[in-house]
Motif scaffolding. Structure first.
Motif, mmCIF file in Angstrom:
data_model
loop_
_atom_site.group_PDB
_atom_site.id
_atom_site.type_symbol
_atom_site.label_atom_id
_atom_site.label_comp_id
_atom_site.label_asym_id
_atom_site.label_seq_id
_atom_site.Cartn_x
_atom_site.Cartn_y
_atom_site.Cartn_z
ATOM 1 N N LEU A 1 -5.539 -8.158 -9.716
ATOM 2 C CA LEU A 1 -6.559 -8.875 -8.947
ATOM 3 C C LEU A 1 -7.362 -9.838 -9.815
ATOM 4 C CD1 LEU A 1 -8.038 -6.235 -6.488
ATOM 5 C CD2 LEU A 1 -7.041 -8.438 -5.896
ATOM 6 N N ARG A 2 -7.298 -9.681 -11.127
ATOM 7 C CA ARG A 2 -8.085 -10.528 -12.023
ATOM 8 C C ARG A 2 -7.263 -11.680 -12.595
ATOM 9 N NH1 ARG A 2 -9.689 -5.320 -13.895
ATOM 10 N NH2 ARG A 2 -8.637 -5.662 -15.900
ATOM 11 N N GLU A 3 -6.058 -11.823 -12.095
ATOM 12 C CA GLU A 3 -5.177 -12.879 -12.596
ATOM 13 C C GLU A 3 -5.175 -14.074 -11.650
ATOM 14 O OE1 GLU A 3 -1.335 -11.207 -13.358
ATOM 15 O OE2 GLU A 3 -2.155 -9.448 -14.389
ATOM 16 N N ARG A 4 -4.634 -15.170 -12.118
ATOM 17 C CA ARG A 4 -4.494 -16.373 -11.297
ATOM 18 C C ARG A 4 -3.027 -16.558 -10.932
ATOM 19 N NH1 ARG A 4 -8.885 -19.905 -11.361
ATOM 20 N NH2 ARG A 4 -7.558 -21.680 -10.853
ATOM 21 N N GLY B 1 -4.363 -8.268 10.170
ATOM 22 C CA GLY B 1 -4.569 -9.440 9.345
ATOM 23 C C GLY B 1 -4.981 -9.092 7.923
ATOM 24 N N ALA B 2 -5.592 -10.053 7.235
ATOM 25 C CA ALA B 2 -5.905 -9.891 5.808
ATOM 26 C C ALA B 2 -7.320 -10.346 5.497
ATOM 27 C CB ALA B 2 -4.890 -10.673 4.976
ATOM 28 N N ARG B 3 -8.257 -10.029 6.381
ATOM 29 C CA ARG B 3 -9.636 -10.491 6.214
ATOM 30 C C ARG B 3 -10.209 -10.139 4.834
ATOM 31 N NH1 ARG B 3 -14.206 -10.300 10.113
ATOM 32 N NH2 ARG B 3 -12.912 -8.983 11.437
ATOM 33 N N GLU B 4 -9.977 -8.899 4.392
ATOM 34 C CA GLU B 4 -10.561 -8.444 3.135
ATOM 35 C C GLU B 4 -9.981 -9.165 1.926
ATOM 36 O OE1 GLU B 4 -10.965 -5.471 6.313
ATOM 37 O OE2 GLU B 4 -9.242 -6.530 5.460
ATOM 38 N N MET B 5 -8.765 -9.673 2.061
ATOM 39 C CA MET B 5 -8.130 -10.350 0.938
ATOM 40 C C MET B 5 -8.448 -11.834 0.870
ATOM 41 S SD MET B 5 -6.656 -8.261 -1.034
ATOM 42 C CE MET B 5 -5.944 -9.553 -2.045
ATOM 43 N N VAL B 6 -8.981 -12.408 1.939
ATOM 44 C CA VAL B 6 -9.214 -13.858 1.958
ATOM 45 C C VAL B 6 -10.110 -14.316 0.808
ATOM 46 C CG1 VAL B 6 -10.327 -15.724 3.254
ATOM 47 C CG2 VAL B 6 -8.680 -14.222 4.380
ATOM 48 N N PRO B 7 -11.295 -13.739 0.597
ATOM 49 C CA PRO B 7 -12.116 -14.209 -0.539
ATOM 50 C C PRO B 7 -11.468 -13.926 -1.883
ATOM 51 C CG PRO B 7 -13.110 -12.267 0.475
ATOM 52 C CD PRO B 7 -12.003 -12.703 1.383
ATOM 53 N N VAL B 8 -10.689 -12.851 -1.968
ATOM 54 C CA VAL B 8 -10.003 -12.523 -3.216
ATOM 55 C C VAL B 8 -8.956 -13.591 -3.523
ATOM 56 C CG1 VAL B 8 -8.594 -10.816 -4.419
ATOM 57 C CG2 VAL B 8 -10.396 -10.066 -2.845
ATOM 58 N N ILE B 9 -8.186 -13.970 -2.510
ATOM 59 C CA ILE B 9 -7.170 -15.007 -2.691
ATOM 60 C C ILE B 9 -7.832 -16.323 -3.084
ATOM 61 C CG2 ILE B 9 -5.461 -16.411 -1.475
ATOM 62 C CD1 ILE B 9 -4.839 -13.916 0.236
ATOM 63 N N PHE C 1 -6.643 -3.528 2.208
ATOM 64 C CA PHE C 1 -7.776 -3.522 3.133
ATOM 65 C C PHE C 1 -9.064 -3.087 2.423
ATOM 66 C CE2 PHE C 1 -4.046 -2.897 5.878
ATOM 67 C CZ PHE C 1 -4.194 -4.015 6.693
ATOM 68 N N GLU C 2 -8.922 -2.486 1.254
ATOM 69 C CA GLU C 2 -10.060 -2.143 0.415
ATOM 70 C C GLU C 2 -9.688 -2.473 -1.029
ATOM 71 O OE1 GLU C 2 -11.037 1.940 1.017
ATOM 72 O OE2 GLU C 2 -11.505 1.702 3.146
ATOM 73 N N PRO C 3 -9.569 -3.758 -1.341
ATOM 74 C CA PRO C 3 -9.088 -4.158 -2.678
ATOM 75 C C PRO C 3 -9.982 -3.642 -3.799
ATOM 76 C CG PRO C 3 -9.967 -6.049 -1.465
ATOM 77 C CD PRO C 3 -9.875 -4.925 -0.498
ATOM 78 N N ASP C 4 -9.344 -3.072 -4.805
ATOM 79 C CA ASP C 4 -10.040 -2.530 -5.974
ATOM 80 C C ASP C 4 -10.169 -3.630 -7.019
ATOM 81 O OD1 ASP C 4 -11.016 -1.177 -8.124
ATOM 82 O OD2 ASP C 4 -9.328 0.227 -8.309
ATOM 83 N N GLU C 5 -11.370 -4.120 -7.206
ATOM 84 C CA GLU C 5 -11.583 -5.247 -8.115
ATOM 85 C C GLU C 5 -11.212 -4.918 -9.560
ATOM 86 O OE1 GLU C 5 -12.310 -8.174 -7.191
ATOM 87 O OE2 GLU C 5 -12.924 -7.892 -5.120
ATOM 88 N N ALA D 1 0.809 -1.223 0.000
ATOM 89 C CA ALA D 1 0.000 0.000 0.000
ATOM 90 C C ALA D 1 0.839 1.268 0.000
ATOM 91 C CB ALA D 1 -0.937 0.006 1.203
ATOM 92 N N ASP D 2 2.013 1.221 0.612
ATOM 93 C CA ASP D 2 2.849 2.411 0.761
ATOM 94 C C ASP D 2 3.632 2.655 -0.531
ATOM 95 O OD1 ASP D 2 5.245 4.029 1.401
ATOM 96 O OD2 ASP D 2 4.534 3.898 3.466
#
Length: 449
Positions: free
Chosen positions: A368-371, A383-391, A359-363, A331-332
């Motif tokens: 973010l759209r890659e595998r 932690g990384a709660r917001e990234m868990v479903p993205v991962i 913490f606020e991933p931009d879809e 982020a920095d």
């Protein structure tokens, strides 16, 4: 006329207590007259006498002043300032017992919060318990009554600077020179205007960053320069926010400290203000273990989240080989730029460095759209709660999660296992901060076929 708030009088004298367990913060847990009481400097199984420090609605706080029945794991603290300085919390507990306590805390959190247990327990990573700390923020205060400057950590439970003359957990290049540092600042006209000194020690030398609230005179700058020459420090000045950090000598080269990760032929330069793992030995072993468990193969596409300066991403880039790639997200913006510069300095060309709010991933972000075949993440305490479903949508074969807070780790791991079909292959602790309550841990997850 406003009513004056009544201050509750604490119970006076010494009180007996039997210690049942230990909190994550290293305080003994007792029940006194049925009320939970957290007692500093007390260990499980001990009978102690304590004094009250605070009383709250649901619990009380106290400190042990005598131990009537000591634990066999109790040891004499290795620092004479232990009961005054707030830098350490567990020096009275044997180092091997500290590790066991942290490991038990990790597994308890995984089971209670995440509702999951690892298939394998990793051997704890531990090393020297003294002189390990290469990064620190030291407070500075001019004591008018004593006519001298104090340099050190805060007093236990106070905002005051502890009066210490050495710190055995700091890198000895700094920890043994606190009196000289205090004397240097004490001789400056700006001694009342320097609230802190940040320490960053590399493999070759240590850097000190002086925060100053007013411009320094030429005499003060000269004094700092002489101090640096005498003790082998690189000096930085910070007049305002983090972006004002500059070397004392304008245009000076090679003043930034660095550390090497030899198995990967990587060298990373950093400033005293950068986030760098404080324990050089444990960090090297942690990176090796993470990459080993991530099971990186040549040609893999790897995602490194909360990448910082590239502590993991640059070694990962070596492991993937020229046909693979690493996407490092942080982020920095300044850290991203530094990570990119480190990759270039190490002649690493298969990394992509991205600024991203994790913490606020931009879809809409392309990365973010890659595998990815593998994901490594090393988030802060939240932690990384917001990234868990993205991962989970990226469907990596393996995930290695490095954590500095077992609670947030357990929450996120529980989500990956309970909701997204991953198995918790392994988990273990790393004694990154001996004598403190900090718990650094690593877990490995694999997609459940």
């Amino acid at each position: 006329m406003a009513r004056r708030k009544r201050i509750k009088q604490l119970p006076q004298g010494e009180f007996p207590a039997h210690i049942e367990s230990l909190t994550l913060e290293g305080r003994g847990v007792a029940h006194v007259d049925g009320k939970a009481t957290f007692i500093g400097w007390a260990l499980p199984g001990e009978d102690v006498r304590f004094v009250y420090r605070d009383q709250r609605r649901h619990f009380d706080l106290g400190d042990a002043v005598a131990v009537d029945k000591p634990s066999p794991e109790r040891v004499e603290p290795g620092c004479s300032h232990f009961h005054v300085c707030g830098g350490c919390a567990m020096q009275h507990l044997a180092p091997e017992a500290q590790v066991r306590h942290k490991q038990a805390a990790l597994f308890e959190q995984l089971k209670r919060i995440g509702r999951v247990e690892p298939e394998r327990i990793l051997e704890p990573l531990s090393g020297s318990v003294w002189g390990y700390r290469r990064m620190a923020r030291l407070g500075v205060r001019f004591n008018r009554k004593q006519g001298r400057v104090l340099v050190g950590f805060r007093e236990l439970g106070s905002s005051l600077i502890a009066d210490i003359d050495t710190c055995p957990v700091l890198d000895p290049r700094v920890g043994e020179k606190l009196p000289a540092l205090a004397e240097c600042i004490g001789g400056m006209s700006a001694r009342r205007d320097i609230p802190q000194v940040e320490v960053g020690c590399g493999d070759g030398h240590c850097a000190l960053a002086f925060r100053h609230m007013k411009p320094l005179s030429e005499a003060d700058r000269a004094r700092l320069g002489a101090f640096a020459d005498e003790h082998g420090f690189a000096i930085f000045l910070q007049a305002g926010g983090p972006d004002t950090l500059v070397p004392l000598e304008e245009g000076a080269r090679d003043v930034y400290p660095s550390y090497r990760l030899d198995p990967f032929d990587v060298e990373i330069r950093f400033s005293p203000q950068d986030f760098v793992q404080v324990n050089a030995d444990i960090n090297r072993r942690m990176v090796e273990q993470a990459i080993d468990w991530l099971d990186v193969q040549p040609g893999d596409r790897v995602l490194d989240l909360f990448a910082g300066l590239g502590n993991f991403s640059l070694p990962l880039a070596r492991a993937t080989g020229p046909t693979g790639s690493v996407t490092a997200v942080e982020a920095d913006e300044a850290m991203v730029a530094r990570g990119k510069a480190s990759a270039q300095a190490n002649e690493i060309t298969n990394t992509r460095h991205v600024v991203g709010n994790l913490f606020e991933p931009d879809e809409a972000s392309p990365w973010l759209r890659e595998r990815y075949d593998r994901v490594l993440l090393d988030p802060p305490r939240a932690g990384a709660r917001e990234m868990v479903p993205v991962i989970a949508r990226m469907a990596p074969r393996r995930i290695v999660y490095v954590s500095c807070h077992p609670g947030s780790l357990a929450r996120d791991v529980g989500m990956l296992v309970q909701e997204h079909g991953y198995r918790l292959l392994a988990a273990g602790v790393m004694d990154m901060f001996p004598h403190t309550a900090h718990v650094e841990s690593m877990v490995v997850l694999e997609a459940d076929d």
